[in-house]
Design an enzyme around this catalytic site. Sequence first.
Site, PDB file in Angstrom:
ATOM      1  N   ARG A  89       0.851  -1.193   0.000  1.00 50.31           N
ATOM      2  CA  ARG A  89       0.000   0.000   0.000  1.00 50.31           C
ATOM      3  C   ARG A  89       0.883   1.239   0.000  1.00 50.31           C
ATOM      4  NH1 ARG A  89      -2.958   3.067   4.504  1.00 50.31           N
ATOM      5  NH2 ARG A  89      -5.040   3.548   3.711  1.00 50.31           N
ATOM      6  N   GLU A 103      -9.560   7.500   4.779  1.00 52.80           N
ATOM      7  CA  GLU A 103     -10.318   7.689   6.022  1.00 52.80           C
ATOM      8  C   GLU A 103     -11.319   8.856   5.891  1.00 52.80           C
ATOM      9  OE1 GLU A 103      -7.747   5.639   9.514  1.00 52.80           O
ATOM     10  OE2 GLU A 103      -7.410   7.785   9.249  1.00 52.80           O
ATOM     11  N   GLU A 160      -6.055  -0.586   7.413  1.00 51.91           N
ATOM     12  CA  GLU A 160      -5.082  -0.008   8.338  1.00 51.91           C
ATOM     13  C   GLU A 160      -5.291  -0.637   9.704  1.00 51.91           C
ATOM     14  OE1 GLU A 160      -4.576   4.200   8.753  1.00 51.91           O
ATOM     15  OE2 GLU A 160      -5.091   4.601   6.660  1.00 51.91           O
TER      16      GLU A 160
END
Length: 388
Positions: A73, A170, A292
């Site tokens: 990532r 997010e 995450e």
Amino acid sequence: MFSTMKLALWSSFLATVLAKGPPSYPGDVEFYKGFDLSSLKILEDGGAIYKDTSQNNATRPVEAILEGMNTVRLRLWVHPTVPYDGGYYETYNLKYVKALAKRFYKQGYHIYLDYHFSDYWADPQKQYQPAAWPTTLKPLAHTLRNYVSRTLQSFSDAGVELSLVSLGNELRDGMLWPLGRVYPFIENEDQRVANFSNFAILYTAARKGVDDAVAVGVQKPQVMIHIDNGWDLELQENWFGALTAAGVSESEWDIFGFSMYPFYGTNATLENLQNSLNAVAKKYNKPIHVVETDWPNKCSGLDAPELSEPSVPVSAKGQIEWVKDIAKVLKRVPNGLGQGINYWEPAWLNNTGLGSACQSAILFEADWSEFPAVTGYSLPSAKMFTEI
């Protein structure tokens, strides 16, 4: 009875199956096991080296030490403006990220691109739009669409086909503030949906940027939508309900991505994560990744946070246990829809707490005895994905 020919064909089939090993989970769908290695090039360019303690402290590339991963990532900022000595670091910009992506793609890893649609960190506390971008909605959406298309074409031109693309990072409180800011806990549903209207326009523009790139020959990546606190079912219901009611079709994303950190509230339990992910899977029938997470190997002192799963030890062993537990949650999601996990920044030697109040959540022991040089000695948890 089998004929000689049938017996030979059957033997050949069995040999092929045994050579390949068991099918990947679930069915023919690969389970993504990844690490965010966005900061690795910064460390390496600064002289950091990494030692594999399982190989008699041999100096090895980080990706060789982190056995078992199949995905990397990488976060992308627009125009990074991190100052130093009168200049600016080229940190996480397109040139920087492409260099890392090419390195890992050539080795066969899935590349997961995490757009931050900002010149700096984008997360629930800050989602400020790039300084050079327009400040009115329609021109901003147009710029965003072109940016997504252009960057995807740039990776393709560099020989990198992206597997996963997250359009924003997010996104609980939206993106591209102030125009794209949202408040998912507005009590009145009509007001909450209206509050998502600008964000819906911007997200749709980003998604159209993917289509534009595909139309000119870029291989289509799977498109992810990523918000934090995957354990918070009320957040997921409010957020995605408002998003779709504001005009974003469910067809505009392929995968749900959630963060799951144990530091920011004791409600971030594995049980709550299971309940939340199960509900999302049943409602939307789309793949789900925990994109995450981390767990501390050192966390003590007056500022140490209360961890949401206190039975998991604060240690390298605990790091392995935590990730295995999250993988178990994902594999219990209905219809095989729990399909990936990413550990955040395991090799960031000069940021060992990774934003928490704990002393270390990375998978290496940082040795600064020859400062400014630093050496990372791998913990047993560096091999965590070999056990999943």
